[in-house]
Design a protein around this motif. Structure first.
Motif, PDB file in Angstrom:
ATOM      1  N   GLU B  44      61.124 -27.120  80.050  1.00 45.80           N
ATOM      2  CA  GLU B  44      61.488 -27.788  79.699  1.00 45.80           C
ATOM      3  C   GLU B  44      61.668 -26.969  78.604  1.00 45.80           C
ATOM      4  OE1 GLU B  44      60.403 -32.136  79.941  1.00 45.80           O
ATOM      5  OE2 GLU B  44      58.750 -31.254  80.282  1.00 45.80           O
ATOM      6  N   LEU B  45      62.870 -26.165  77.567  1.00 46.35           N
ATOM      7  CA  LEU B  45      62.626 -26.528  76.297  1.00 46.35           C
ATOM      8  C   LEU B  45      63.047 -27.269  75.218  1.00 46.35           C
ATOM      9  CD1 LEU B  45      63.481 -23.588  74.610  1.00 46.35           C
ATOM     10  CD2 LEU B  45      65.787 -24.963  74.265  1.00 46.35           C
ATOM     11  N   LEU B  46      61.849 -26.606  74.609  1.00 47.59           N
ATOM     12  CA  LEU B  46      61.183 -27.487  73.578  1.00 47.59           C
ATOM     13  C   LEU B  46      62.065 -27.955  72.182  1.00 47.59           C
ATOM     14  CD1 LEU B  46      57.612 -27.842  74.156  1.00 47.59           C
ATOM     15  CD2 LEU B  46      58.619 -28.849  74.499  1.00 47.59           C
ATOM     16  N   ILE B  47      61.692 -26.151  72.005  1.00 46.56           N
ATOM     17  CA  ILE B  47      62.591 -25.949  70.568  1.00 46.56           C
ATOM     18  C   ILE B  47      62.850 -24.629  70.346  1.00 46.56           C
ATOM     19  CG2 ILE B  47      60.264 -25.358  69.689  1.00 46.56           C
ATOM     20  CD1 ILE B  47      61.620 -26.289  66.638  1.00 46.56           C
ATOM     21  N   TYR B  48      64.512 -24.171  69.688  1.00 46.10           N
ATOM     22  CA  TYR B  48      65.010 -22.870  69.579  1.00 46.10           C
ATOM     23  C   TYR B  48      64.606 -22.429  68.412  1.00 46.10           C
ATOM     24  CZ  TYR B  48      69.772 -22.839  69.999  1.00 46.10           C
ATOM     25  OH  TYR B  48      71.088 -23.075  70.232  1.00 46.10           O
TER      26      TYR B  48
END
Lengths: 110, 114
Positions: B44-48
């Motif tokens: 899962e992508l949390l933040i970029y």
């Protein structure tokens, strides 16, 4: 988001070619097609990417259908080290970051 | 090139404690990403971040999670207070901006909250 469909699992024999398919029928015209793999207990690893033309690098080849609705990752001679989960991901135009699905788990038999 | 460097590799902490995960991206890469991987939910992508600015933090699960990128060579992901359900492998990745570039991932931090 562009949806992708990959087989849950595939098997191959060592030293034989492997063709890993991916359907991405809703891909945007500006999205690249990226492939990553994740070996056991490691982080994901970039394999290859392309936009319209077929691509080759030292790890694999990527064959992209003319209508871009599907692609195939080709490992020319599978080794035991190629056993991993392979992810096909449209990215770059409409999709601003990599979104991972479930991928295809590739098993390689000696 | 040493690649993306994450520390620590493993972290075991007690519920309620603060946890800080660290990441050094590849020099010259201007995008940085934090992912979390569990058996149940996958990657899962949390933040970029782009050029040190947070662009999308919609994947951050709760206010207990925060991320910073004070400069181009360092980022942190903090969990305060930690809970057992935060146990996962956390990956940091970096890249040049745009679909024509691949991501380079670090080796990950395996977090266990007991």
């Amino acid at each position: 988001d562009a949806k992708t469909t990959q087989p849950n699992s595939m098997e191959s024999n060592e030293e034989e070619p492997v063709h890993l398919p991916c359907n991405h029928s809703t891909i945007s015209g500006t999205d690249y097609i990226h492939w990553y793999r994740q070996l056991p207990s490691q982080g994901p690893e970039y394999v290859i990417h392309g936009l319209t033309s077929n691509v080759n690098n030292r790890m694999a080849s990527l064959a992209i259908a003319e209508d871009r609705k599907s692609s195939t990752l080709i490992l020319h001679r599978a080794t035991l080290r190629d056993a991993a989960v392979y992810y096909c991901i449209p990215y770059g135009g409409s999709q601003g970051n990599l979104i991972f699905g479930k991928g295809t788990k590739l098993s390689v038999k000696p | 090139d040493a690649g993306v460097i994450q520390s620590p590799r493993h972290e075991v902490t007690e519920m309620g404690q603060e946890v800080t995960l660290r990441c050094k991206p590849i020099s010259g890469h201007n995008s940085l990403f934090w992912y979390r991987q569990t058996m149940m939910r996958g990657l899962e992508l949390l933040i970029y971040f782009n050029n040190n600015v947070p662009i999308d933090d919609s994947g951050m699960p709760e206010d207990r999670f925060s991320a910073k990128m004070p400069n181009a060579s360092f980022s942190t992901l903090k969990i305060q207070p930690s809970e057992p359900r935060d146990s996962a492998v956390y990956f940091c990745a970096s890249s040049h901006t745009g679909g024509g570039y691949g991501y380079t991932f670090g080796s990950g931090t395996r977090l266990t909250v007991v």
